[in-house]
Design an enzyme around this catalytic site. Structure first.
Site, PDB file in Angstrom:
ATOM      1  N   SER A 174       3.434  -9.736  -0.990  1.00 36.23           N
ATOM      2  CA  SER A 174       2.418  -8.852  -1.997  1.00 36.23           C
ATOM      3  C   SER A 174       1.715 -10.065  -2.036  1.00 36.23           C
ATOM      4  CB  SER A 174       2.774  -7.917  -2.470  1.00 36.23           C
ATOM      5  OG  SER A 174       1.969  -7.459  -3.716  1.00 36.23           O
ATOM      6  N   LEU A 190      -3.388  -3.457   5.223  1.00 37.99           N
ATOM      7  CA  LEU A 190      -4.856  -4.106   3.942  1.00 37.99           C
ATOM      8  C   LEU A 190      -5.885  -3.611   4.285  1.00 37.99           C
ATOM      9  CD1 LEU A 190      -3.326  -8.113   4.831  1.00 37.99           C
ATOM     10  CD2 LEU A 190      -2.802  -6.357   2.805  1.00 37.99           C
ATOM     11  N   LYS A 244      -5.195   2.157  10.091  1.00 41.51           N
ATOM     12  CA  LYS A 244      -6.563   2.763  11.100  1.00 41.51           C
ATOM     13  C   LYS A 244      -7.357   2.269   9.509  1.00 41.51           C
ATOM     14  CE  LYS A 244      -6.279   6.154   9.387  1.00 41.51           C
ATOM     15  NZ  LYS A 244      -6.830   6.420   8.329  1.00 41.51           N
ATOM     16  N   HIS A 300      -8.710  -7.262   7.872  1.00 39.91           N
ATOM     17  CA  HIS A 300      -7.313  -6.857   8.655  1.00 39.91           C
ATOM     18  C   HIS A 300      -7.778  -7.644  10.033  1.00 39.91           C
ATOM     19  CE1 HIS A 300      -6.751  -1.584   9.728  1.00 39.91           C
ATOM     20  NE2 HIS A 300      -6.616  -2.817   8.259  1.00 39.91           N
ATOM     21  N   ILE A 312       0.926   3.697   2.090  1.00 39.38           N
ATOM     22  CA  ILE A 312       1.150   3.916   3.157  1.00 39.38           C
ATOM     23  C   ILE A 312       2.445   3.699   3.876  1.00 39.38           C
ATOM     24  CG2 ILE A 312      -0.324   2.374   4.536  1.00 39.38           C
ATOM     25  CD1 ILE A 312       0.683   6.157   5.193  1.00 39.38           C
ATOM     26  N   ALA A 313       2.410   2.115   3.588  1.00 43.02           N
ATOM     27  CA  ALA A 313       3.847   1.489   3.202  1.00 43.02           C
ATOM     28  C   ALA A 313       4.882   1.800   3.031  1.00 43.02           C
ATOM     29  CB  ALA A 313       3.556  -0.230   2.808  1.00 43.02           C
ATOM     30  N   ARG A 314       5.008   2.402   1.767  1.00 43.62           N
ATOM     31  CA  ARG A 314       6.256   3.393   2.442  1.00 43.62           C
ATOM     32  C   ARG A 314       6.582   3.985   2.840  1.00 43.62           C
ATOM     33  NH1 ARG A 314       5.162   7.121  -2.636  1.00 43.62           N
ATOM     34  NH2 ARG A 314       7.435   7.096  -2.757  1.00 43.62           N
ATOM     35  N   ASP A 355     -11.476   6.686   7.710  1.00 45.54           N
ATOM     36  CA  ASP A 355     -10.128   7.937   7.175  1.00 45.54           C
ATOM     37  C   ASP A 355     -10.116   8.445   8.228  1.00 45.54           C
ATOM     38  OD1 ASP A 355      -8.054   7.866   5.519  1.00 45.54           O
ATOM     39  OD2 ASP A 355      -9.027   8.624   4.726  1.00 45.54           O
ATOM     40  N   ALA A 393       1.149  -1.084  -0.206  1.00 45.31           N
ATOM     41  CA  ALA A 393      -0.509  -0.087   0.329  1.00 45.31           C
ATOM     42  C   ALA A 393       0.969   0.855  -0.443  1.00 45.31           C
ATOM     43  CB  ALA A 393      -0.853   0.273   1.434  1.00 45.31           C
TER      44      ALA A 393
END
Lengths: 362, 362
Positions: free
Chosen positions: B39, B80, B103, B85, B18-20, B188, B16
């Site tokens: 992945s 994810l 979140k 989750h 946000i994982a960066r 979100d 994702a």
């Protein structure tokens, strides 16, 4: 044209605390002067004139009627309790005096209509004393909100105005007395919140008000803390919160599709000579969401005269046009006041109906 | 103790966006390192490792299970879609991996409880990725809010977090898909609003949630814009507004009887290296209400590490205590996450019940 040589001459009805600020504003305004102060007690009027350094020629009157009968008075400032507004504002209009009326303008829109009708039919100017409308910051912010390339379409407005009334205030202030200012906090700080929302929406009246749960009342049933959602047909939504129970707070946030405005002192700027706000256009996040890009910009708007003097100047200019050029009274300010009162009425009705949605109709 | 020589070793489930950010934060943290990325596509994992400059030794896995089976992985970051989750966070806990969960943590508190129960019974640390909790500004603001001489008693909290999703976002982002992130904007940006309110209330759970009229949904029924009032028994009241339809806005206002806190970038500070807020104590008006006295003070808090790296550091420190000192998992973070989810559930229920009040029970 009203100017220093030929100013609009003010009388003040009552020696309220706010009248001290307004009498200073009259002195600062280049087209106005104060000529009379009336109180139910002649002594009190005399003392007010002395204590506030008003011109020695200022006449003290022992009744409000005497001010209205004073032929040297062109305009009156009416800082009386709200429950007395209809009586004295109508009386002033009928005696040909322009009316600068404290907020809340009336206990309900029907009452305000009696005042506005009297002003219109007597050909006198009406204005309420929402001073921040007259700060140059307000005009600067309006420019940005009106620019589709910087703000886009309006989506949402949030406004807060609270201050913490001490025990003396909560016991004795006229704003917590059901027979004097029955609207309580809604008519006081709430008036400003509602006005800020209408201002941000360019005075498009919302369709519906739904008061928020969680309000506080005193034993006499006067609201001390409350809030509401306001809705428009196109999906715009506003909320506000007003309170006598929380520390001095004055936030206004306005978001469009492309921009956000924020300021923390919208009613009374932190400082008298200049006022700030923050505005962001097309802000997103920097790479990896490590910050904002572009950053919001900080604006700082100076003013030579305080906002209350600019209010007096604008009001006197309109009154002068009526006096000198046979103009009709300007309708912008009465219209704005009426919309504010209509929204206020709807919020009050929603509170009374247990937080049900209430239609706002003009 | 986890440190550079003996760090907590992270695996990431999914590539994702946000994982960066989180993988950079792991690299910056002095007690963590990244060892694996998984992945559903091995190729994608390989590309993610290369594109984000992860250490060459980072293993690419072609499935999430392979990351959980990787004996060199101590902890996983789970970015994810929310609907996945429970499955993957529980699986991670059961295979002894500490769980850093994006979140919203789950679609409902009951689902989150399954995750928290698994973490507890397996002795692994749980934390959600609410990064701003870890900024030193947050601790500094907490000090002020906790000081009765500067803040008094908490009265009200107002929180806004919106951004303007473009047409691609509103069509394709997982956060608007009912089968992936069915909570939409509430899960979100609303997550952050709710958390900010709980934080300001020192995690005292409100008693009631009443969603605000005027929300927006997409055709699939996912919330794009909504708000709520939250109430406590002692009269405290909070409101929030979250939206995918209005320009980037992040306001938090907290008012007590003696003080007011305000900041405009509570979730992601404007700049990475420092963050500001405004705090006023016992402010009133200057003589004649011509300004504020005292003026609010502006605070600026520097940070050597960005808030997301501080989050990783804190999480790794807790995980290290379990690994090296046989400590039990810390319960502060799971408890906070659960309260956030409980409030979120209640707001969602209030929306579904047509804006009726909904009790919040733990």
């Amino acid at each position: 044209m009203a100017d220093k040589a030929n100013p609009i001459r003010f009388g003040i009805l009552g020696c309220a605390e706010i009248a001290r600020k307004v009498s200073r504003a009259i002195a600062l305004s280049p087209n106005a002067t104060i000529v009379a102060v009336g109180s139910r007690s002649l002594d009190k009027a005399v003392r007010f004139i002395a204590a506030n350094g008003l011109p020695p020629a200022t006449r003290a009157h022992g009744s409000y009627d005497a001010v209205l009968d004073d032929r040297d008075v062109d305009a009156v400032h009416v800082p009386l309790p709200t429950s007395l507004h209809v009586r004295w504002a109508v009386a002033a209009a009928e005696r040909g005096k322009h009316v600068l009326l404290e907020k809340p303008t009336a206990l309900c829109a029907a009452d305000l209509d009696r005042i506005l009708d009297a002003c219109k039919s007597c050909g006198v100017q009406f204005m309420d004393t929402t001073m921040w409308m007259h700060h140059p910051r307000t005009a600067r912010m309006r420019e940005l909100l009106s620019d589709p390339d910087r703000f886009g379409q309006l989506r949402t407005i949030h406004s807060i105005f609270s201050f913490h009334g001490d025990s003396d205030f909560l016991q004795n202030d006229i704003r917590v007395k059901p027979d004097l200012d029955g609207l309580g906090v809604l008519g006081d700080t709430g008036w400003y919140c509602i006005r800020s929302i209408l201002w941000a929406a360019d005075y498009e009246l919302p369709k519906t008000a739904i008061a928020h749960h969680g309000l506080a009342k005193n034993e006499a049933g006067v609201n001390l803390s409350c809030g509401s959602t306001l809705l428009w047909d196109d999906g715009k939504v506003a909320t506000f919160y007003c309170s006598f129970l929380a520390h001095l707070t004055m936030e206004l946030s306005v978001a469009g599709t492309r921009g956000t405005l924020h300021l923390s002192d919208f009613v009374i700027p932190f400082e008298e000579t200049h006022a700030k706000f923050r505005f962001a256009t097309d802000s997103g996040f920097a790479e990896l969401q490590t910050g904002w890009k572009p950053l919001p910009s900080e604006h700082d708007v100076s003013t030579e005269l305080p906002q209350e003097a600019l209010m007096i100047q604008e009001f006197s200019s309109l009154a002068g046009s009526i006096r000198d050029s046979s103009c009709k009274p300007d309708q912008k300010w009465p219209t704005i006041a009426r919309k504010t009162q209509l929204v206020l009425d709807a919020v009050k009705a929603s509170i009374e109906k247990g937080f049900e949605p209430v239609n706002i109709t003009s």
